[in-house]
Motif scaffolding. Structure first.
Motif, PDB file in Angstrom:
ATOM      1  N   ALA A   1       0.847  -1.193   0.000  1.00 57.54           N
ATOM      2  CA  ALA A   1       0.000   0.000   0.000  1.00 57.54           C
ATOM      3  C   ALA A   1       0.881   1.241   0.000  1.00 57.54           C
ATOM      4  CB  ALA A   1      -0.909  -0.011   1.225  1.00 57.54           C
ATOM      5  N   THR A   2       0.462   2.246  -0.710  1.00 52.48           N
ATOM      6  CA  THR A   2       1.213   3.503  -0.769  1.00 52.48           C
ATOM      7  C   THR A   2       0.287   4.652  -0.412  1.00 52.48           C
ATOM      8  OG1 THR A   2       0.713   3.728  -3.115  1.00 52.48           O
ATOM      9  CG2 THR A   2       2.774   2.644  -2.553  1.00 52.48           C
ATOM     10  N   GLY A   3       0.891   5.728   0.115  1.00 49.97           N
ATOM     11  CA  GLY A   3       0.082   6.876   0.485  1.00 49.97           C
ATOM     12  C   GLY A   3       0.938   7.949   1.104  1.00 49.97           C
ATOM     13  N   VAL A   4       0.352   8.662   2.036  1.00 45.72           N
ATOM     14  CA  VAL A   4       1.044   9.779   2.663  1.00 45.72           C
ATOM     15  C   VAL A   4       0.913   9.657   4.176  1.00 45.72           C
ATOM     16  CG1 VAL A   4       0.730  11.356   0.725  1.00 45.72           C
ATOM     17  CG2 VAL A   4      -1.040  11.190   2.482  1.00 45.72           C
ATOM     18  N   GLY A   5       1.854  10.290   4.863  1.00 44.89           N
ATOM     19  CA  GLY A   5       1.830  10.260   6.313  1.00 44.89           C
ATOM     20  C   GLY A   5       2.253  11.594   6.883  1.00 44.89           C
ATOM     21  N   ILE A   6       1.819  11.855   8.097  1.00 42.90           N
ATOM     22  CA  ILE A   6       2.172  13.094   8.770  1.00 42.90           C
ATOM     23  C   ILE A   6       2.337  12.771  10.254  1.00 42.90           C
ATOM     24  CG2 ILE A   6      -0.239  13.763   9.169  1.00 42.90           C
ATOM     25  CD1 ILE A   6       0.650  16.675   8.625  1.00 42.90           C
ATOM     26  N   GLY A   7       3.203  13.521  10.931  1.00 38.84           N
ATOM     27  CA  GLY A   7       3.402  13.260  12.349  1.00 38.84           C
ATOM     28  C   GLY A   7       4.012  14.447  13.058  1.00 38.84           C
ATOM     29  N   MET A   8       3.937  14.415  14.354  1.00 39.85           N
ATOM     30  CA  MET A   8       4.599  15.420  15.170  1.00 39.85           C
ATOM     31  C   MET A   8       5.148  14.731  16.413  1.00 39.85           C
ATOM     32  SD  MET A   8       2.582  15.941  18.051  1.00 39.85           S
ATOM     33  CE  MET A   8       3.007  17.585  18.546  1.00 39.85           C
ATOM     34  N   ALA A   9       6.235  15.297  16.928  1.00 37.66           N
ATOM     35  CA  ALA A   9       6.834  14.743  18.135  1.00 37.66           C
ATOM     36  C   ALA A   9       7.383  15.885  18.965  1.00 37.66           C
ATOM     37  CB  ALA A   9       7.939  13.758  17.761  1.00 37.66           C
ATOM     38  N   HIS A  10       7.493  15.649  20.251  1.00 34.02           N
ATOM     39  CA  HIS A  10       7.982  16.688  21.156  1.00 34.02           C
ATOM     40  C   HIS A  10       8.932  16.049  22.152  1.00 34.02           C
ATOM     41  CE1 HIS A  10       7.966  19.602  24.492  1.00 34.02           C
ATOM     42  NE2 HIS A  10       7.740  20.501  23.533  1.00 34.02           N
ATOM     43  N   GLY A  11      10.056  16.702  22.305  1.00 34.21           N
ATOM     44  CA  GLY A  11      10.991  16.236  23.312  1.00 34.21           C
ATOM     45  C   GLY A  11      12.390  16.087  22.750  1.00 34.21           C
ATOM     46  N   ARG A  12      13.304  15.990  23.666  1.00 32.76           N
ATOM     47  CA  ARG A  12      14.710  15.720  23.342  1.00 32.76           C
ATOM     48  C   ARG A  12      15.133  14.527  24.169  1.00 32.76           C
ATOM     49  NH1 ARG A  12      17.288  18.009  18.927  1.00 32.76           N
ATOM     50  NH2 ARG A  12      16.825  20.227  18.768  1.00 32.76           N
ATOM     51  N   GLY A  13      15.649  13.531  23.537  1.00 32.35           N
ATOM     52  CA  GLY A  13      16.005  12.321  24.272  1.00 32.35           C
ATOM     53  C   GLY A  13      14.817  11.404  24.418  1.00 32.35           C
ATOM     54  N   VAL A  14      13.862  11.822  25.227  1.00 35.12           N
ATOM     55  CA  VAL A  14      12.596  11.089  25.323  1.00 35.12           C
ATOM     56  C   VAL A  14      11.551  11.886  24.542  1.00 35.12           C
ATOM     57  CG1 VAL A  14      10.804  10.225  26.850  1.00 35.12           C
ATOM     58  CG2 VAL A  14      13.200  10.129  27.561  1.00 35.12           C
ATOM     59  N   VAL A  15      10.913  11.198  23.615  1.00 32.03           N
ATOM     60  CA  VAL A  15      10.037  11.889  22.665  1.00 32.03           C
ATOM     61  C   VAL A  15       8.636  11.288  22.732  1.00 32.03           C
ATOM     62  CG1 VAL A  15       9.702  12.483  20.251  1.00 32.03           C
ATOM     63  CG2 VAL A  15      12.003  12.276  21.152  1.00 32.03           C
ATOM     64  N   VAL A  16       7.634  12.136  22.720  1.00 31.18           N
ATOM     65  CA  VAL A  16       6.251  11.666  22.590  1.00 31.18           C
ATOM     66  C   VAL A  16       5.612  12.417  21.422  1.00 31.18           C
ATOM     67  CG1 VAL A  16       5.979  11.066  25.025  1.00 31.18           C
ATOM     68  CG2 VAL A  16       5.426  13.374  24.240  1.00 31.18           C
ATOM     69  N   GLY A  17       4.596  11.797  20.836  1.00 27.05           N
ATOM     70  CA  GLY A  17       3.981  12.461  19.699  1.00 27.05           C
ATOM     71  C   GLY A  17       2.782  11.709  19.178  1.00 27.05           C
ATOM     72  N   ALA A  18       2.384  12.078  17.994  1.00 21.49           N
ATOM     73  CA  ALA A  18       1.237  11.445  17.337  1.00 21.49           C
ATOM     74  C   ALA A  18       1.509  11.379  15.838  1.00 21.49           C
ATOM     75  CB  ALA A  18      -0.037  12.233  17.614  1.00 21.49           C
ATOM     76  N   ARG A  19       0.988  10.343  15.215  1.00 18.05           N
ATOM     77  CA  ARG A  19       1.215  10.177  13.778  1.00 18.05           C
ATOM     78  C   ARG A  19      -0.081   9.696  13.108  1.00 18.05           C
ATOM     79  NH1 ARG A  19       6.019  10.938  12.624  1.00 18.05           N
ATOM     80  NH2 ARG A  19       5.740  10.270  10.474  1.00 18.05           N
ATOM     81  N   ALA A  20      -0.185  10.008  11.854  1.00 14.92           N
ATOM     82  CA  ALA A  20      -1.301   9.503  11.047  1.00 14.92           C
ATOM     83  C   ALA A  20      -0.794   9.259   9.632  1.00 14.92           C
ATOM     84  CB  ALA A  20      -2.451  10.505  11.025  1.00 14.92           C
ATOM     85  N   SER A  21      -1.260   8.193   9.034  1.00 17.34           N
ATOM     86  CA  SER A  21      -0.911   7.949   7.634  1.00 17.34           C
ATOM     87  C   SER A  21      -2.095   7.285   6.942  1.00 17.34           C
ATOM     88  CB  SER A  21       0.335   7.066   7.522  1.00 17.34           C
ATOM     89  OG  SER A  21       0.090   5.784   8.054  1.00 17.34           O
ATOM     90  N   TRP A  22      -2.154   7.508   5.678  1.00 13.47           N
ATOM     91  CA  TRP A  22      -3.214   6.904   4.856  1.00 13.47           C
ATOM     92  C   TRP A  22      -2.549   6.220   3.669  1.00 13.47           C
ATOM     93  CZ3 TRP A  22      -4.557   7.731  -0.271  1.00 13.47           C
ATOM     94  CH2 TRP A  22      -5.767   7.132  -0.686  1.00 13.47           C
ATOM     95  N   VAL A  23      -2.792   4.943   3.559  1.00 14.40           N
ATOM     96  CA  VAL A  23      -2.217   4.177   2.442  1.00 14.40           C
ATOM     97  C   VAL A  23      -3.324   3.343   1.811  1.00 14.40           C
ATOM     98  CG1 VAL A  23       0.116   4.086   3.372  1.00 14.40           C
ATOM     99  CG2 VAL A  23      -1.524   2.312   3.995  1.00 14.40           C
ATOM    100  N   THR A  24      -3.164   3.064   0.557  1.00 16.00           N
ATOM    101  CA  THR A  24      -4.202   2.290  -0.150  1.00 16.00           C
ATOM    102  C   THR A  24      -3.556   1.346  -1.146  1.00 16.00           C
ATOM    103  OG1 THR A  24      -6.248   2.447  -1.446  1.00 16.00           O
ATOM    104  CG2 THR A  24      -4.502   4.010  -1.973  1.00 16.00           C
TER     105      THR A  24
END
Lengths: 356, 198
Positions: free
Chosen positions: B57-80
């Motif tokens: 499947a191919t598509g696009v993705g986007i994400g964000m992360a916060h932190g240095r060393g220890v990182v937390v974040g959220a991601r989303a991608s859509w593939v078909t």
């Protein structure tokens, strides 16, 4: 940010739905037909089934429809030629178990292939027949048979070794164009009323996609007269019908196997051409066969020079009728060829019964 | 298109600055800024379908992360992807939603990290019966659709390289696991894109 872990937890515990099927699940049939077999084939039936068979476009060899030279030739032609108006099978598409006098459904899961459709991609049609048979070899399908023909000298082994399947045919919805029929039609695009592929002249066009069409049949005399006029033999419009598969019930009456056996006989050649053979040194086994001398057919052109051929029918016990053709001079495809593959007119085998 | 426009703008700015003194590239061309703790990225994604046994499947993705060393974040991608058997032509569109957490280490221009994502994959399925249109099938006999939410988790190795200014080249990929029909379905996913760390 407090909501994020809760959302993650929610997503993690929600079970996956079972609605996804991917490539799995039952494949829906492309079409389903209702069939009823009526009558009684007798007590020795093993497993009665119905097969849906797509038909082949086929032309009989000329000697089978031209006036015979002699009574002996007429007998050999009668024993070795199938009904020139009969349904010729190409491929078994589906099979289903049958209980006599009770409705049965038979489904197709694939469309007819291009080789059983006549016409171009914008206008083509396939016809099929429902065949009632006793599946005596318990294979689950009807095995089509072929005529057994004799071998020639140095032209490969005879095809006598082929064994006819044990299945016995008891009826068909489409036996011959000279009889009333109900047949499956699969039509794509337009429809040519001038098409001579199992013609139904005077009837309506088959419906788009699958349909069950019916016709009353025409007589041989009408067919000959219409052909002489350059027309297709006409059906009685009152006997015609074109229905969707959901509207139609196909009835297959039980008949004597000898009347309907040919619907299970496929043909190697569909274009009326003949494979001629060089007579072997030893006389062929004529037990249970009918043989006769006949003129090589050249339609009065004189190209055959009045040459004779020896025609031999298959055995009376064979499932399918067929003729073997021997000539002293000729080619495999043409008994009147200018440069013959063999010419033993000066030294015919001792058993040769015909004039050169 | 927006992403391409941004890239072109960055490149044009660099070239304009470099061209001022007659050279195409200067020491400033590839100068980067460390940026803060937030990084946003987007790019092209490829993955094994969550609920199909084959295909890419191919598509696009986007994400964000916060932190240095220890990182937390959220991601989303859509593939078909669309795949076929003898009976069906099946199209699956997977929307992958993940909350992520991980560790990262900076080394020069680059950062290397390990990212664990937990969440769900929304799978939309359409099935078209092969030859059905030619046969005259209609409605559910011809085509049907379904949707499902599958619990899922990813483990990704993530590499980011500062290219110029606040912009990074981001590459990530690794195994994925979805819970499908009571069983586990393993696969992989990867993304190549552009990051922005202000």
């Amino acid at each position: 940010m407090r909501r994020a872990p809760a959302l993650a937890l929610l997503l993690a515990i929600v079970p996956g739905c079972d609605d996804l099927q991917g490539f799995g699940g039952a494949a829906p049939a492309l079409v389903t037909f209702d069939v009823v077999a009526t009558g009684d084939p007798g007590a020795d039936v093993v497993a009665l089934r119905v097969a849906m068979i797509w038909g082949q476009q086929w032309l009989t060899e000329p000697i089978c429809i031209l006036p015979p030279d002699t009574a002996e030739a007429a007998a050999a032609i009668s024993a070795g030629c199938r009904d020139p108006f009969g349904f010729v099978p190409a491929r078994v598409a589906a099979n289903a178990d049958v209980i006599l006098n009770e409705p049965t459904t038979i489904s197709l899961f694939s469309l007819p292939a291009a080789d059983v459709m006549v016409g171009d991609v914008t206008s083509r049609v396939a016809y099929g027949s429902f065949v009632l048979y006793d599946d005596r070899d318990a294979s689950g399908t009807l095995e089509l048979a072929r005529p057994h023909r004799l071998g020639g000298r140095e032209m490969g082994p005879p095809v006598e070794d082929q064994v006819d399947g044990a299945d016995v045919i008891y009826g068909a919805s489409f036996v011959s164009m000279t009889q009333a029929d109900q047949r499956v039609a699969f039509r794509e695009g337009g429809f040519s009323l001038a098409a001579a592929f199992y013609p139904r002249s005077g009837c309506g066009e088959p419906l788009p996609a699958f349909s069950i069409v019916a016709a009353g049949g025409f007589s041989v005399a009408d067919a000959i007269a219409a052909t002489a006029r350059g027309e297709l033999p006409a059906e009685d419009p009152a006997s015609c019908s074109e229905r969707t598969p959901a509207e139609a019930v196909v009835t297959i009456p039980v008949r004597p196997p000898a009347e309907v056996a040919e619907v299970g006989c496929e043909e190697r050649r569909a274009d009326s051409s003949i494979r001629y053979r060089e007579p072997p040194v030893d006389a062929p086994d004529l037990t249970d066969r009918t043989a006769a001398c006949a003129k090589v057919v050249d339609f009065g052109s004189g190209m055959a020079g009045g040459a004779s051929q020896y025609i031999i029918s298959g055995r009376a016990t064979d499932r399918c009728k067929g003729l073997s053709h021997y000539v002293l001079r000729g080619c495999r495809e043409d008994a009147a060829c200018a440069l013959p593959d063999w010419d033993i007119t000066a030294t015919p085998p001792a058993w040769w019964p015909c004039s050169p | 298109m927006r992403r391409i426009s941004i890239l072109l703008a960055v490149a044009a700015t660099s070239v304009t600055e470099a061209a001022a003194d007659g050279t195409l590239l200067t020491d400033d061309t590839w100068r980067y800024a460390e940026g803060g703790a937030l990084v946003v990225d987007a790019g092209l994604a490829v993955a094994m379908p969550a609920a199909l046994p084959t295909g890419l499947a191919t598509g696009v993705g986007i994400g964000m992360a916060h932190g240095r060393g220890v990182v937390v974040g959220a991601r989303a991608s859509w593939v078909t992807t669309t795949e076929s058997s003898t009976v069906w032509t099946v199209t699956h569109s997977d929307l992958r939603l993940r909350l992520t957490g991980g560790l990262e280490r900076t080394a020069g221009r680059g950062t290397v990290g390990l990212r664990l994502g937990v969440g769900g994959t929304v799978v939309h399925e359409t099935r078209l019966r092969n030859q059905g249109m030619r046969a005259g099938l209609m409605g559910a006999d011809l085509e049907n659709a379904a949707i499902a939410l599958l619990p899922a988790a990813d483990l990704e190795l993530v590499v980011g390289v500062h290219v110029s200014g606040h912009w990074l080249l981001e590459l990530g990929g690794g195994p994925t696991l979805e819970v499908l029909a009571g069983g586990a379905h393993a696969g992989f996913g990867a993304q190549l894109g552009v990051g922005w760390r202000p």
